[in-house]
Design an enzyme around this catalytic site. Structure first.
Site, mmCIF file in Angstrom:
data_model
loop_
_atom_site.group_PDB
_atom_site.id
_atom_site.type_symbol
_atom_site.label_atom_id
_atom_site.label_comp_id
_atom_site.label_asym_id
_atom_site.label_seq_id
_atom_site.Cartn_x
_atom_site.Cartn_y
_atom_site.Cartn_z
ATOM 1 N N ARG A 1 0.815 -1.217 0.000
ATOM 2 C CA ARG A 1 0.000 0.000 0.000
ATOM 3 C C ARG A 1 0.850 1.270 0.000
ATOM 4 O O ARG A 1 0.334 2.377 -0.119
ATOM 5 C CB ARG A 1 -0.991 0.002 1.175
ATOM 6 C CG ARG A 1 -2.031 1.122 1.052
ATOM 7 C CD ARG A 1 -3.097 1.077 2.119
ATOM 8 N NE ARG A 1 -2.584 0.740 3.432
ATOM 9 C CZ ARG A 1 -1.918 1.577 4.219
ATOM 10 N NH1 ARG A 1 -1.698 2.813 3.844
ATOM 11 N NH2 ARG A 1 -1.498 1.165 5.398
ATOM 12 N N TYR B 1 -15.697 9.859 -19.516
ATOM 13 C CA TYR B 1 -15.998 8.486 -19.113
ATOM 14 C C TYR B 1 -17.124 8.515 -18.065
ATOM 15 O O TYR B 1 -17.098 9.343 -17.141
ATOM 16 C CB TYR B 1 -14.730 7.853 -18.527
ATOM 17 C CG TYR B 1 -14.966 6.476 -17.968
ATOM 18 C CD1 TYR B 1 -15.232 5.402 -18.820
ATOM 19 C CD2 TYR B 1 -14.942 6.234 -16.604
ATOM 20 C CE1 TYR B 1 -15.470 4.138 -18.311
ATOM 21 C CE2 TYR B 1 -15.170 4.963 -16.095
ATOM 22 C CZ TYR B 1 -15.435 3.921 -16.955
ATOM 23 O OH TYR B 1 -15.671 2.676 -16.446
ATOM 24 N N ASP C 1 -7.263 11.988 -19.069
ATOM 25 C CA ASP C 1 -7.487 10.547 -19.107
ATOM 26 C C ASP C 1 -7.080 10.104 -20.516
ATOM 27 O O ASP C 1 -7.760 10.399 -21.488
ATOM 28 C CB ASP C 1 -8.969 10.267 -18.830
ATOM 29 C CG ASP C 1 -9.282 8.773 -18.800
ATOM 30 O OD1 ASP C 1 -8.566 8.014 -19.463
ATOM 31 O OD2 ASP C 1 -10.258 8.390 -18.128
ATOM 32 N N LYS D 1 -7.649 -1.372 -19.858
ATOM 33 C CA LYS D 1 -7.910 -1.299 -21.280
ATOM 34 C C LYS D 1 -6.655 -1.679 -22.084
ATOM 35 O O LYS D 1 -6.272 -2.821 -22.045
ATOM 36 C CB LYS D 1 -8.446 0.094 -21.621
ATOM 37 C CG LYS D 1 -9.553 0.574 -20.654
ATOM 38 C CD LYS D 1 -10.794 -0.286 -20.666
ATOM 39 C CE LYS D 1 -11.727 -0.058 -19.485
ATOM 40 N NZ LYS D 1 -12.125 1.333 -19.274
HETATM 41 C C1 LIG Z 1 -12.581 2.100 -18.173
HETATM 42 C C2 LIG Z 1 -12.234 3.521 -18.115
HETATM 43 C C3 LIG Z 1 -11.989 4.166 -16.895
HETATM 44 C C4 LIG Z 1 -12.142 3.472 -15.565
HETATM 45 O O1 LIG Z 1 -11.255 2.411 -15.443
HETATM 46 P P1 LIG Z 1 -11.537 1.136 -14.480
HETATM 47 O O2 LIG Z 1 -10.296 0.354 -14.673
HETATM 48 O O3 LIG Z 1 -12.780 0.481 -14.993
HETATM 49 O O4 LIG Z 1 -11.717 1.637 -13.112
HETATM 50 C C5 LIG Z 1 -11.626 5.495 -16.917
HETATM 51 N N1 LIG Z 1 -11.534 6.167 -18.083
HETATM 52 C C6 LIG Z 1 -11.767 5.591 -19.267
HETATM 53 C C7 LIG Z 1 -11.649 6.393 -20.518
HETATM 54 C C8 LIG Z 1 -12.132 4.250 -19.341
HETATM 55 O O5 LIG Z 1 -12.376 3.690 -20.520
#
Ligand SMILES: *Cc1c(COP(=O)(O)O)cnc(C)c1O
Length: 392
Positions: A48, A102, A174, A199
């Protein structure tokens, strides 16, 4: 002579790897310890505290991929998003966010910020003026996402970074949809880069993780909040993620090619009304995408002609699965109105131009010919059904 920088595939494969000093194995050993010595050590290690050997090794790789000084790995993309935003906020502060976001991030902001005394404004559009209009005296952060989900809109990285510097704000992106293979926002002056590593970094639809890449100075408050919130990732998954990233460069390049090919096929199809893909010259931000992306990514959306049933089309596909999430080696489709943008509500969706029949398409690494054949047989099936319905 200037030191030659490593290519992306070499970074993916080697940067940060741990040596196996016990057995000279070829890959990083996995250290599952949650307990490390505290005496005579340079560092007190604990999962952690984000500083186990495997966490540190993977952070070095992710920092290199994003041209950042440092990086941290989290237990999910949302752990990275929430920690990365909240690290710079106190009660009374204000955040400007782009309107296309998102779904989970939109939900975090709209359900949690009020009770922390943090105010926020969503832009009406994506031009720099739209962002500047929303800046107040107490604004601390500009938050963007490009290409966006699900309409693949493009936000100007250079413009946002200049705007943030002009007003002394922290710019956060992001970068999940682009992946570090196609876009490196730090090169354009963006401060903090966030990824859902679930992803493209994971890439096989079997890992949930997140990452932040930034400067050492900005990572300090993020780290201080992160150890309190506790969103660290298990070392086993860290190790799997390191393995997954080794093939990210070649996966994403194939996904880029497949997306360009399928976007062109769909755009020329008589049963398709509109295709949203930044690689197409018909995309309204194509020139901007060309300026800031080295590839256009593996994500697109499209709308069928109005007389056609989008759900029936999705169900008529054979190996292209109707499933949530994105960026795996397998191609998937989904309905944003039923999944990622369900919480947003019909009114806000309509305002953003997200049609109920919109299909989001995440390209995998299958052969192009097979992807087209699967689409083509689904089009044939649903157009036959339509004829059957319309014939009395
Ligand atoms: C999936 C996603 C998230 C969140 O990610 P998790 O791993 O599901 O918590 C944030 N931003 C984008 C663009 C995403 O596709």
């Amino acid at each position: 002579m200037k030191k030659r920088e490593l290519g992306i595939n070499t970074i993916c494969t080697h940067t940060g790897e741990l040596k196996d000093t016990s057995f000279n194995g070829a890959v990083s050993p996995l250290h599952m310890s949650t307990s490390y010595a505290f005496e005579d050590v340079d560092k007190k290690r604990y999962p952690r505290y984000f500083n186990t050997p495997n966490q540190e090794a993977l952070s070095i790789k992710i920092a290199a991929l994003e041209h950042a000084e440092t990086a941290m790995i989290f237990g999910s993309g949302m752990a990275a998003v929430s920690t990365g935003i909240l690290a710079f906020l106190s009660s009374g502060d204000h955040v400007v966010l782009q309107n296309m976001l998102y779904g989970g991030t939109y939900n975090l902001v709209t359900t949690q910020f009020d009770k922390m005394g943090v105010s926020y404004s969503f832009t009406d559009g994506l031009s720099i003026v739209d962002f500047e209009d929303k800046i107040r005296e107490n604004t601390k952060i500009i938050y963007i996402e490009t290409p966006s989900n699900p309409l693949l809109t493009i936000t100007d990285l250079d413009g946002i970074s200049k705007l943030a510097k002009k007003y002394g704000l922290i710019s956060i992106i992001d970068n999940t949809f682009a992946s570090p293979v196609n876009q490196n926002p730090i090169d354009f002056g963006i401060d903090v880069v966030i990824h859902s590593a679930t992803k493209y970094m994971g890439g096989h639809s079997d890992i949930c993780a997140g990452a932040i890449a930034t400067s050492k100075a900005l990572m300090e408050p993020i780290f201080q909040l992160a150890i309190n919130l506790g969103g660290s990732l298990s070392d086993y998954t860290v190790w799997l993620l390191e393995r997954s990233i080794k093939t990210m460069g070649i996966r994403v390049k194939t996904q880029n090619e497949n997306a360009m090919c399928l976007a062109t096929y769909l755009e020329n199809h008589s049963l398709v009304k509109k295709v949203y893909y930044p690689g197409l010259t018909s995309h309204e931000d194509h020139e901007l995408a060309k300026k800031q992306m080295s590839g256009f990514g593996g994500m697109m959306s499209f709308e069928l002609e109005e007389t056609l049933d989008a759900a029936a089309f999705r169900k008529a596909l054979n190996f292209i699965k109707s499933s949530m999430s994105l960026a795996g080696v397998e191609s998937t489709v989904l309905s944003p109105a039923m999944t990622s943008h369900a919480l947003m509500g019909a009114e806000e969706r309509a305002k953003q131009g997200i049609a109920d029949g919109l299909i989001r398409f995440s390209l995998g690494i299958e052969d192009k010919e097979d992807l087209i054949a699967d689409m083509e047989q689904a089009f044939e099936k649903i157009s036959k059904n339509e004829m059957a319905i319309s014939t009395p």
